[in-house]
Design a protein around this motif. Structure first.
Motif, short mmCIF file in Angstrom:
data_model
loop_
_atom_site.label_atom_id
_atom_site.label_comp_id
_atom_site.label_asym_id
_atom_site.label_seq_id
_atom_site.Cartn_x
_atom_site.Cartn_y
_atom_site.Cartn_z
N VAL A 81 46.72 -84.43 -53.65
CA VAL A 81 46.49 -84.76 -54.60
C VAL A 81 47.08 -86.32 -54.83
N ALA A 82 46.52 -87.34 -55.33
CA ALA A 82 46.72 -88.53 -55.29
C ALA A 82 46.50 -89.41 -56.66
N ARG A 83 47.32 -90.08 -56.77
CA ARG A 83 47.07 -90.98 -58.17
C ARG A 83 46.94 -92.48 -57.56
N ILE A 84 45.92 -93.05 -57.80
CA ILE A 84 45.29 -94.36 -57.45
C ILE A 84 45.42 -95.16 -58.55
N ASN A 85 45.82 -96.48 -58.20
CA ASN A 85 45.57 -97.76 -59.25
C ASN A 85 44.12 -98.04 -59.57
N THR A 86 43.43 -98.00 -60.59
CA THR A 86 42.14 -98.18 -60.97
C THR A 86 41.91 -99.48 -60.32
N VAL A 87 42.42 -100.69 -60.55
CA VAL A 87 41.86 -102.04 -60.29
C VAL A 87 42.12 -102.37 -59.03
N SER A 88 43.17 -101.91 -58.15
CA SER A 88 43.69 -102.35 -57.00
C SER A 88 43.13 -101.30 -56.00
N GLY A 89 43.16 -99.99 -56.16
CA GLY A 89 42.64 -99.00 -55.20
C GLY A 89 43.98 -98.50 -54.34
N LYS A 90 45.30 -99.15 -54.95
CA LYS A 90 46.42 -98.90 -54.11
C LYS A 90 46.91 -97.46 -54.59
N PRO A 91 47.24 -96.62 -53.62
CA PRO A 91 48.12 -95.29 -53.94
C PRO A 91 49.28 -95.35 -54.67
N VAL A 92 49.33 -94.87 -56.07
CA VAL A 92 50.77 -94.99 -56.57
C VAL A 92 51.64 -93.70 -56.02
#
Length: 382
Positions: A81-92
């Motif tokens: 399960v992953a959270r990813i920044n919408t703009v940068s695509g970097k994993p949070v």
């Protein structure tokens, strides 16, 4: 009998033998004729890949991402399960549920919910901390719907559960009759402040009160017909789409239409068959039929604007609109961009070569697809 059932034998099961109320008809989407080769065209729209992130393979399940606030939440069969920044695509953040997952993610930005094997439901907060686990009565293939303090899921035995988003306590459970045969797909749930709208087997769209699970209305989108159980399969496909005071839905071997969200009264209905659901915006409804045709309808009247039939039997995803284009994925991992005005091809983008089966999402100015091999790809039209 329709060609979709040509190779149905190995997928069918008999409820009486299994001792169940109903059983799944297809391993995923219905079998099809041979896919049409891709046609050549001159690209007139520039498409840019904003970012690509690997989240893990889908295996035999269907995982769609979801956007909430400034993040994309995604999951994979191995428990990721992953959270990813919408703009940068970097994993949070990225966590592992510790169980095999069977459905995509639901989130309202505060609670993040997924479904695991044997009907387990898991909820996390937006930092990736596990909040609770709960249990449904059977396998869950559709992403949970999260909102108004609830996590709502539907299990394969046609039970709908609402769990408290903070504690996991079961608030209510509603049960519906399950047809003898159904598609093994992921009919979705959408919710607003007071109601859960549930796509159901048997061609029904059901509106349930979030307060107690009681029915507001239930309407037939598909109308099972034919003399055999195979011919009578007519399940609502994909997630219904809420647009203003309308809710729109489509059924396999059934119909497509839009309805009044308060009463369920019909605005329009047309014969149509889709195993993947529809996309909708303020003006139009977009759907891919079982033969690979993509059609645009006027949302208010149902009038057909155009149909692109050049993607025959390529096992298309739900189409979605992004600005002046309509995007749809296929079984080879291509994303096709069609003109929203004419339906003509304007661009094509290859992803990782694996099938795209899950519905894409539109996030800000991009469209995001999740492939079976686990790539999460954000594309933007320039």
């Amino acid at each position: 009998m329709r060609t979709v059932f040509r190779y149905i034998g190995k997928y069918a099961c008999v409820a009486a033998i299994a001792g169940l109320a109903g059983c799944s008809l297809f391993a995923s989407k219905p079998p099809t004729d041979a896919p049409v080769p891709l046609v050549e065209f001159k690209a007139t729209q520039k498409i840019r890949t904003l970012w690509t992130v690997s989240v893990g393979k889908s295996e035999n399940y269907e995982f769609s991402p979801v956007q909430a606030d400034d993040s994309i939440y995604a999951a994979a069969a191995d428990g990721t399960v992953a959270r990813i920044n919408t703009v940068s695509g970097k994993p949070v953040w990225r966590v592992n549920a510790g169980v095999k997952l069977t459905a995509g993610v639901g989130s309202d930005g505060l609670t993040v919910a997924v479904a695991g094997e044997k009907g387990v439901v898991l909820a996390y907060d937006n930092t990736g901390k596990l909040l609770w686990k709960a249990q449904a009565t059977s396998e869950i293939l559709s992403a949970p719907a999260v909102g108004s303090g609830l996590v709502v899921v539907r299990s394969l035995d046609n039970h709908i559960f609402a769990f408290d988003a903070a504690t996991g306590e079961r608030r209510w459970m509603a049960e519906r009759t399950l047809p003898t045969l159904t598609l093994r797909n992921a009919p979705g749930i959408v919710i607003d402040a007071q109601t859960a709208y549930v796509a159901m087997p048997g061609g029904r769209l059901s509106a349930l009160m979030l307060s107690n699970g009681g029915p507001r209305w239930e309407i037939p989108v598909g109308d099972p017909r034919g003399t055999t159980e195979l011919e009578r399969v007519s399940d609502v496909s994909g997630r219904p789409a809420i647009v203003g005071s309308d809710i729109c839905a489509v059924a396999f071997q059934g119909r497509i239409g839009c309805f009044d969200i308060g009463s369920g009264s019909v605005h329009w209905l047309k014969q149509f068959s889709s195993a993947v659901g529809l996309g909708a915006d303020e003006h139009n409804v977009y759907a891919a039929d079982e033969r690979g045709g993509v059609t645009e309808f006027v949302r208010e009247t149902g009038a057909g604007m155009w149909r692109n039939d050049k993607l025959g039997y390529r096992q298309l995803t739900t189409p979605v609109a992004l600005g002046d284009v309509v995007a749809v994925g296929d079984y080879q991992g291509f994303v096709h961009f069609l003109s929203r005005d004419t339906g003509d091809f304007v661009a094509r983008v290859a992803t990782d070569g694996s099938a795209i089966t899950a519905a894409p999402i539109v996030a800000a100015s991009s469209v995001i697809f999740q492939t079976k091999a686990g790539s999460l790809v954000a594309l933007a039209a320039e």
